[in-house]
Write a protein that holds these residues in place. Structure first.
Motif, PDB file in Angstrom:
ATOM      1  N   ALA A 155       2.393   4.451   1.767  1.00 24.80           N
ATOM      2  CA  ALA A 155       2.591   4.738   3.219  1.00 24.80           C
ATOM      3  C   ALA A 155       1.540   5.641   3.887  1.00 24.80           C
ATOM      4  CB  ALA A 155       3.824   5.442   2.985  1.00 24.80           C
ATOM      5  N   ALA A 156       1.188   5.453   4.959  1.00 27.54           N
ATOM      6  CA  ALA A 156       0.225   5.984   5.393  1.00 27.54           C
ATOM      7  C   ALA A 156       0.473   7.597   5.672  1.00 27.54           C
ATOM      8  CB  ALA A 156      -0.024   5.679   7.213  1.00 27.54           C
ATOM      9  N   GLY A 157      -0.568   8.393   5.261  1.00 25.52           N
ATOM     10  CA  GLY A 157      -0.500   9.535   5.117  1.00 25.52           C
ATOM     11  C   GLY A 157       0.400  10.043   3.980  1.00 25.52           C
ATOM     12  N   SER A 158       0.402   9.411   2.885  1.00 18.55           N
ATOM     13  CA  SER A 158       0.999  10.003   1.701  1.00 18.55           C
ATOM     14  C   SER A 158       0.071  11.018   1.276  1.00 18.55           C
ATOM     15  CB  SER A 158       1.080   8.704   0.614  1.00 18.55           C
ATOM     16  OG  SER A 158       1.931   7.715   0.934  1.00 18.55           O
ATOM     17  N   ASP A 190      -5.512   8.376  -0.729  1.00 18.13           N
ATOM     18  CA  ASP A 190      -6.834   7.667   0.147  1.00 18.13           C
ATOM     19  C   ASP A 190      -5.956   6.649   1.150  1.00 18.13           C
ATOM     20  OD1 ASP A 190      -8.230   9.610  -1.166  1.00 18.13           O
ATOM     21  OD2 ASP A 190      -9.566   7.981  -1.943  1.00 18.13           O
ATOM     22  N   ASP A 191      -6.550   6.395   2.215  1.00 17.41           N
ATOM     23  CA  ASP A 191      -6.071   5.541   3.097  1.00 17.41           C
ATOM     24  C   ASP A 191      -6.273   4.150   2.796  1.00 17.41           C
ATOM     25  OD1 ASP A 191      -5.234   6.939   4.951  1.00 17.41           O
ATOM     26  OD2 ASP A 191      -7.103   6.675   6.537  1.00 17.41           O
ATOM     27  N   GLY A 192      -5.425   3.140   2.647  1.00 14.98           N
ATOM     28  CA  GLY A 192      -5.658   1.770   1.931  1.00 14.98           C
ATOM     29  C   GLY A 192      -5.514   1.714   0.483  1.00 14.98           C
ATOM     30  N   ARG A 245      -0.306   0.683  -3.899  1.00 13.86           N
ATOM     31  CA  ARG A 245       0.929   1.347  -4.753  1.00 13.86           C
ATOM     32  C   ARG A 245       1.623   0.126  -5.698  1.00 13.86           C
ATOM     33  NH1 ARG A 245       4.726   5.935  -3.515  1.00 13.86           N
ATOM     34  NH2 ARG A 245       5.121   6.101  -5.590  1.00 13.86           N
ATOM     35  N   PRO A 290       0.940  -1.183   0.038  1.00  9.81           N
ATOM     36  CA  PRO A 290      -0.054   0.014  -0.083  1.00  9.81           C
ATOM     37  C   PRO A 290       0.894   1.190   0.109  1.00  9.81           C
ATOM     38  CG  PRO A 290       0.023  -0.988   2.287  1.00  9.81           C
ATOM     39  CD  PRO A 290       0.952  -1.924   1.305  1.00  9.81           C
TER      40      PRO A 290
END
Ligand SMILES: NC(=O)c1ccc[n+]([C@@H]2O[C@H](COP(=O)([O-])OP(=O)(O)OC[C@H]3O[C@@H](n4cnc5c(N)ncnc54)[C@H](O)[C@@H]3O)[C@@H](O)[C@H]2O)c1
Length: 340
Positions: free
Chosen positions: A200-203, A207-209, A212, A198
């Motif tokens: 990275a959190a906060g990219s 959106d979350d989840g 990539r 996925p």
């Protein structure tokens, strides 16, 4: 012979590409009808190619002046339009994927089997790409020996929609690579596994989840393997590279652009910005072959069976990615109408 009269369903990005190629580059075809609920886009494309506008795509398929159909609407709508084209006895070029589920893809195959002949060509245009076609010729010539592995790397510049899930990456994008694995190797798939990375959190802007990168391992009947990966967001452009590893040699599609440049201490080669640029010649060759076959009342190239098999593998890969496990695929009996 008069030019083949084509109706185009869906006048978004791909529908416009097909409509303009058919009308402007292929003398033996003309676009006579277009349908799209987005009336602005529909009008723009209708005016560009001199076609009539239809509110109802089923009405376009049934219209007596439409001899053949291009389906370039959203994925989930393909199977219904393809079945209607077959039942109307009209050749169609259906964009990939043939369907979003195995059950829907099967309806198209069932319609052709009931008719007793093929009327659907699926838009796996890599079969018409010079590099991919050369790999198949090399494999068939025996120059590579036995196929040991197929590799394919598919790179998109940026996510094509917000919150892209593994299911969408596999069914919308990797479906091309799944078909490549089958036609480059000449073998069916008997088991799959997948890894998903996925964002990275906060990219920023993602959106979350959202997914990539997806890597897939396809076990082929006969013992070879296909290793496929899709990078959703390369940040540098679009690339597709395919390789056949054989017992006597290895062949790979060329990445080369016509020009290399030396600048700022580096040697650089241009990378395609997007898929229409990278595969522009393949789309024209694909449509030219379709028009030629459709003018004789048939189709050529990737079949509804190929579309169904791609959906079968895609569905298994989605399952494998969700469960984090290897998933086996049952053998399917290929109906006689699909013998090539
Ligand atoms: N072969 C390839 O390389 C390739 C590349 C891109 C897209 N595609 C496929 O082509 C299809 C279209 O993709 P796109 O990028 O042009 O999408 P898009 O969103 O730009 O266009 C889709 C169009 O279909 C219209 N539409 C929606 N519902 C419809 C319906 N029921 N009937 C008729 N039209 C309808 C929309 O209004 C829109 O104009 C998709 O299935 C996609 O997977 C294939």
């Amino acid at each position: 012979m008069s030019a083949l009269a084509v109706g185009v369903i869906g006048t978004g990005m791909m529908g416009e590409v097909h409509a303009r190629l058919l009308n402007d580059r292929i003398g033996s075809a003309r676009v006579v009808a277009v349908s799209d609920p987005d009336t602005e886009r529909r009008r723009m494309v209708a005016e560009a190619v001199g076609a009539a506008e239809f509110d109802d795509p089923m009405g376009l398929i049934a219209a007596p002046e439409v001899e053949a159909v291009v389906i370039a609407s959203p994925d989930h709508s393909h199977a219904g339009f393809a079945v209607a084209s077959v039942q109307a006895g009209k050749p169609c070029m259906c964009e990939k994927p043939l369907a979003t589920t195995v059950d829907d893809a099967r309806l198209v195959v069932d319609a052709e089997v009931a008719l007793g002949r093929r009327l659907v060509q699926v838009g796996f245009m890599r079969e018409f790409d010079e590099g991919h076609a050369s790999l198949v010729s090399l494999r068939r010539s025996g120059a590579l020996g036995e196929v040991v592995a197929v590799r394919s790397t598919h790179v998109n510049p940026a996510p094509w929609a917000p919150g892209v899930t593994a299911e969408r990456v596999i069914t919308q994008s990797m479906i091309h690579d799944i078909h490549s694995a089958r036609f480059l190797s000449g073998a069916e798939v008997e088991a799959v596994s997948a890894s998903v990375v996925p964002f990275a959190a906060g990219s920023s802007g993602v959106d979350d989840g959202a997914v990539r990168f997806v890597a897939a391992r396809l076990e082929l009947v006969g013992g070879a393997v296909a290793l496929l990966d899709v990078n959703v967001s390369s940040a540098y452009g679009y690339r597709v590279v395919a390789e056949v590893v054989g017992s006597e040699g290895t062949a790979r599609t060329s990445e080369g652009s016509a020009v290399e440049m030396w600048s700022s201490g580096a040697r650089v080669e241009k990378v395609s910005a997007n898929w229409p640029e990278h595969f522009s010649a393949a789309y024209l060759t694909e449509l030219t072959a379709w028009v030629s076959a459709a003018s004789e009342g048939g189709v050529t190239g990737p079949s509804a069976w190929d579309g169904l098999m791609a959906n079968v593998v895609a569905e298994a890969l989605v399952d494998a990615s969700t469960r984090g496990e290897r998933v086996e695929i049952a053998r399917w009996e290929r109906p006689a109408v699909y013998e090539r």
